[in-house]
Design an enzyme around this catalytic site. Structure first.
Site, PDB file in Angstrom:
ATOM      1  N   LYS A 207      43.827  36.908  45.633  1.00  0.00           N
ATOM      2  CA  LYS A 207      44.967  36.956  46.556  1.00  0.00           C
ATOM      3  C   LYS A 207      44.482  37.237  47.984  1.00  0.00           C
ATOM      4  O   LYS A 207      44.838  36.554  48.916  1.00  0.00           O
ATOM      5  CB  LYS A 207      45.940  38.035  46.082  1.00  0.00           C
ATOM      6  CG  LYS A 207      47.160  38.183  46.939  1.00  0.00           C
ATOM      7  CD  LYS A 207      48.147  39.172  46.324  1.00  0.00           C
ATOM      8  CE  LYS A 207      49.253  39.501  47.322  1.00  0.00           C
ATOM      9  NZ  LYS A 207      50.220  40.461  46.815  1.00  0.00           N
ATOM     10  N   GLU A 213      33.962  41.958  43.901  1.00  0.00           N
ATOM     11  CA  GLU A 213      33.494  41.342  42.655  1.00  0.00           C
ATOM     12  C   GLU A 213      33.611  39.818  42.733  1.00  0.00           C
ATOM     13  O   GLU A 213      32.687  39.082  42.391  1.00  0.00           O
ATOM     14  CB  GLU A 213      34.326  41.839  41.460  1.00  0.00           C
ATOM     15  CG  GLU A 213      34.128  43.290  41.106  1.00  0.00           C
ATOM     16  CD  GLU A 213      35.079  44.228  41.844  1.00  0.00           C
ATOM     17  OE1 GLU A 213      35.576  43.848  42.939  1.00  0.00           O
ATOM     18  OE2 GLU A 213      35.318  45.340  41.351  1.00  0.00           O
ATOM     19  N   GLY A 267      49.474  40.787  42.585  1.00  0.00           N
ATOM     20  CA  GLY A 267      48.387  40.194  41.798  1.00  0.00           C
ATOM     21  C   GLY A 267      48.674  40.207  40.305  1.00  0.00           C
ATOM     22  O   GLY A 267      48.460  39.213  39.600  1.00  0.00           O
ATOM     23  N   ARG A 268      49.190  41.312  39.801  1.00  0.00           N
ATOM     24  CA  ARG A 268      49.423  41.431  38.355  1.00  0.00           C
ATOM     25  C   ARG A 268      50.659  40.665  37.898  1.00  0.00           C
ATOM     26  O   ARG A 268      51.002  40.683  36.724  1.00  0.00           O
ATOM     27  CB  ARG A 268      49.497  42.907  37.963  1.00  0.00           C
ATOM     28  CG  ARG A 268      50.474  43.739  38.773  1.00  0.00           C
ATOM     29  CD  ARG A 268      50.242  45.229  38.560  1.00  0.00           C
ATOM     30  NE  ARG A 268      51.102  46.070  39.374  1.00  0.00           N
ATOM     31  CZ  ARG A 268      50.841  46.478  40.605  1.00  0.00           C
ATOM     32  NH1 ARG A 268      49.720  46.093  41.187  1.00  0.00           N
ATOM     33  NH2 ARG A 268      51.668  47.260  41.258  1.00  0.00           N
ATOM     34  N   GLU A 353      48.990  49.730  36.414  1.00  0.00           N
ATOM     35  CA  GLU A 353      48.829  49.628  37.864  1.00  0.00           C
ATOM     36  C   GLU A 353      50.204  49.688  38.534  1.00  0.00           C
ATOM     37  O   GLU A 353      50.341  50.136  39.674  1.00  0.00           O
ATOM     38  CB  GLU A 353      48.094  48.327  38.246  1.00  0.00           C
ATOM     39  CG  GLU A 353      47.489  48.367  39.635  1.00  0.00           C
ATOM     40  CD  GLU A 353      46.568  47.191  39.933  1.00  0.00           C
ATOM     41  OE1 GLU A 353      47.081  46.078  40.156  1.00  0.00           O
ATOM     42  OE2 GLU A 353      45.336  47.376  39.956  1.00  0.00           O
ATOM     43  N   HIS A 384      42.536  48.354  10.143  1.00  0.00           N
ATOM     44  CA  HIS A 384      41.290  48.855   9.553  1.00  0.00           C
ATOM     45  C   HIS A 384      40.498  49.683  10.551  1.00  0.00           C
ATOM     46  O   HIS A 384      39.310  49.926  10.349  1.00  0.00           O
ATOM     47  CB  HIS A 384      40.464  47.673   9.039  1.00  0.00           C
ATOM     48  CG  HIS A 384      41.193  46.917   7.979  1.00  0.00           C
ATOM     49  ND1 HIS A 384      41.087  47.216   6.632  1.00  0.00           N
ATOM     50  CD2 HIS A 384      42.102  45.915   8.072  1.00  0.00           C
ATOM     51  CE1 HIS A 384      41.872  46.402   5.944  1.00  0.00           C
ATOM     52  NE2 HIS A 384      42.510  45.612   6.793  1.00  0.00           N
ATOM     53  N   LYS A 504      37.086  51.799  45.753  1.00  0.00           N
ATOM     54  CA  LYS A 504      36.461  50.563  46.263  1.00  0.00           C
ATOM     55  C   LYS A 504      35.676  50.874  47.531  1.00  0.00           C
ATOM     56  O   LYS A 504      34.552  50.433  47.710  1.00  0.00           O
ATOM     57  CB  LYS A 504      37.543  49.537  46.638  1.00  0.00           C
ATOM     58  CG  LYS A 504      38.235  48.869  45.502  1.00  0.00           C
ATOM     59  CD  LYS A 504      39.114  47.758  46.097  1.00  0.00           C
ATOM     60  CE  LYS A 504      40.195  47.325  45.147  1.00  0.00           C
ATOM     61  NZ  LYS A 504      41.168  46.421  45.760  1.00  0.00           N
TER      62      LYS A 504
HETATM   63  O1  F6P Z   1      41.918  46.553  42.588  1.00  0.00           O
HETATM   64  C1  F6P Z   1      43.187  46.209  42.263  1.00  0.00           C
HETATM   65  C2  F6P Z   1      43.588  44.851  42.763  1.00  0.00           C
HETATM   66  O2  F6P Z   1      44.015  44.921  44.083  1.00  0.00           O
HETATM   67  C3  F6P Z   1      44.656  44.269  41.864  1.00  0.00           C
HETATM   68  O3  F6P Z   1      45.924  44.697  42.198  1.00  0.00           O
HETATM   69  C4  F6P Z   1      44.441  42.806  42.010  1.00  0.00           C
HETATM   70  O4  F6P Z   1      45.041  42.093  40.971  1.00  0.00           O
HETATM   71  C5  F6P Z   1      42.934  42.756  41.994  1.00  0.00           C
HETATM   72  O5  F6P Z   1      42.524  43.914  42.699  1.00  0.00           O
HETATM   73  C6  F6P Z   1      42.313  41.534  42.590  1.00  0.00           C
HETATM   74  O6  F6P Z   1      42.705  41.322  43.917  1.00  0.00           O
HETATM   75  P1  F6P Z   1      42.524  39.926  44.611  1.00  0.00           P
HETATM   76  O7  F6P Z   1      43.340  38.929  43.874  1.00  0.00           O
HETATM   77  O8  F6P Z   1      42.993  40.126  46.023  1.00  0.00           O
HETATM   78  O9  F6P Z   1      41.060  39.565  44.556  1.00  0.00           O
END
Ligand code: F6P
Length: 540
Positions: A207, A213, A267-268, A353, A384, A504
């Site tokens: 987003k 990452e 995002g979620r 979240e 199990h 972060k």
């Molecule tokens: O670290 C949490 C977060 O901001 C989430 O809310 C989001 O889904 C994820 O990181 C990834 O964010 P982006 O889509 O901006 O890379």
């Protein structure tokens, strides 16, 4: 309501009801209330919910509904659907429901034709997906794409990854999808193993397009591709999904291959929009639209059904009931479908979240536990592993059981056995087995206490005809709205996530201290400094 809901008359009435109901066993509740199973059930679209195995009476349900009314749930639902800025801490509308509105719906928010924008992106995704699926879209060497790799994390990974697994049976174009999220190098190296750059398409999903990452993994993927096919190949092997065109261009992805969304999609809550591009390529635009129709069916149910017959409302309120009145610490979600093996992980971000907050939207502290802890595994595997604790442990773990009538394939009648297990578990959890019943079977006296099954362990059972794209959409919308209901009762902002920011930033500040070029003493505290020193020693 603004202020503390726990000070309301409705909350006090529930506390009194809890005193009366908590001492009763589900066996008694069923004995006192014939026809309960029929009455305590309802449908939303293709979803059938049996909530009779809950430690609640008709009176409890009435009181829970009164609580929802007191909390202003009706007004909140209307405000969300109207595009009001209910995400107060970020001053944004919350409009994931617009991602699945039909093309002829009208919604103008902040002067923008939201439905028109959504469908323009869906159409663009559809055209792209069709070209990739048909082989018209060619890679650098002229070959068709065989693998799509989504690079993203959190909401930009869990949604499409969960849904791709759930709908694998509908992936009909010979294109498989893979998902890379973790900054652990094992993720990208493992995922790319065996891939042919000439037939691989990367979709960088973020987003913000600033997430460490994702950008790091995307750089590694880009280098791998350029190494094999040269710089020019990037245009044919990389697409992006983002709200941030500037950053996409800066990364070197042609914005013609960018699919957008908007700040009013969290995002979620985003995989039913452009973040679902990898899924759309795998299952095709038509199936994707069926999924959106499924979402929309439950959106409309949530928006219009009276609270007492409203599935997300009742399930959300029951969540409050156990979390805040029975002090249950967690909720298990147990899909009797191997295809849904990523569903609990997906729900963890969606729910935790969203509602893992300790201040209300106005900044005042909450006074009860918020944010249910979701966890789970598919049945029968979980049986199990951890079901022992569910049956005989000391903790109360309310659970949602999800089942489907029709399998996609069914060698040797396995599917009926799967369903028999689901039904047996919910019955055993509710009704258990008494010491008398166990003794009557001739069990030695010393063993009787070990074999007693206390029961009285509450469950919801959701049954659907088959795990189709539409049914998946319905299920996800159901849980999205459960989160909304719970967040409204607690008065929290379910749409921000400030709590993830500090870690972060600190990771970025700490990273230089881990390399031997930097002095190791820039860690923020004594314990962390010691760990940095040890890490550096171990790394050599
Ligand atoms: O670290 C949490 C977060 O901001 C989430 O809310 C989001 O889904 C994820 O990181 C990834 O964010 P982006 O889509 O901006 O890379």
């Amino acid at each position: 309501m603004s202020g503390d809901i726990t000070q309301s008359r409705e909350w006090a009435a529930l506390a009194t009801d809890h005193d009366a109901v908590a001492g009763k066993h589900l066996r008694e509740l069923f004995a006192e209330d014939p026809g309960r199973a029929e009455r305590m059930s309802l449908t939303a679209g293709d979803l059938y919910l049996d909530y009779s195995k809950h430690r609640a009476t008709a009176e409890t349900v009435k009181l829970l509904v009164a609580l929802a009314e007191r909390a202003g749930l009706r007004e909140r639902i209307d405000a969300m659907f109207a595009g009001e800025h209910i995400n107060v801490s970020e001053d944004r509308a919350v409009l994931h429901v617009a991602l699945r509105m039909p093309a002829d719906a009208k919604l103008v928010v902040d002067g923008q034709d939201v439905v028109g924008d959504v469908h323009a992106v869906l159409d663009k995704m559809g055209e792209f997906a069709t070209r990739v699926r048909s082989g018209e879209w060619k890679g650098q060497t002229g070959q068709a794409i065989k693998t799509v790799v989504n690079i993203g994390i959190g909401g930009s990974d869990l949604g499409p990854a969960m849904a791709y697994e759930a709908l694998r049976d509908f992936a009909d174009a010979g294109i498989t999808a893979r998902f890379v999220s973790n900054i652990d190098p094992a993720d990208i190296t493992g995922t790319m193993k065996g891939l042919d750059p000439a037939t691989t398409l990367f979709i960088v999903s973020s987003k913000t397009f600033t997430t460490l990452e994702t950008l790091t993994n995307a750089k590694v993927a880009r280098a791998w591709l350029v190494d094999a096919l040269g710089e020019k190949a990037v245009a044919k092997h990389f697409a992006a999904v983002s709200t941030n065109a500037e950053k996409v261009a800066e990364f070197g992805i042609d914005t013609a291959n960018m699919f957008g969304f908007w700040d009013w999609v969290g995002g979620r809550y985003s995989y039913d929009g452009a973040i679902g591009l990898s899924l759309m390529i795998a299952i095709g635009p038509e199936r994707f639209r069926e999924m959106l129709d499924g979402f929309h069916t439950v959106d409309e149910h949530f928006r219009t059904a009276p609270f007492a017959a409203n599935m997300p409302v009742l399930m959300g309120l029951l969540g409050i009931w156990y979390n805040d009145f029975f002090d249950a610490e967690t909720r298990a979600v147990l899909p009797y479908s191997q295809r849904l093996h990523r569903f609990p992980a997906y729900l963890q971000q969606l729910t935790m979240e969203s509602n893992g907050k300790s201040v209300r939207a106005d900044g005042s502290p909450v006074t009860v536990q918020t944010g249910e802890i979701f966890w789970g595994e598919p049945g029968t595997n979980g049986q199990h592993a951890f079901y022992q604790l569910l049956h005989q442990g000391t903790r109360l773990v309310p659970a949602d059981f999800l089942g489907f009538a029709e399998p996609h394939e069914d060698p040797d009648g396995m599917h009926d056995l799967l369903t028999a297990n689901l039904l047996a578990q919910t019955s055993a959890l509710a009704f258990g087995k008494t010491a008398e019943e166990i003794a009557a079977e001739g069990t030695p006296e010393s063993l009787v206490p070990h074999k007693v099954m206390p029961g009285n362990r509450p469950t919801s059972t959701i049954l659907a005809p088959r795990l189709t794209p539409s049914v998946l959409g319905q299920l996800v919308a159901l849980y999205e709205h459960i989160v909304f209901v719970e967040g409204t009762i607690w008065g929290v902002d379910s749409f921000d996530q400030w709590g993830v920011e500090l870690g972060k930033k600190m990771a970025m500040d700490l990273a230089p201290a881990l390399t031997s070029e930097q002095p190791p003493d820039s860690a923020p505290d004594e314990s962390t400094a010691a760990l940095v020193r040890r890490y550096r020693e171990l790394r050599g």
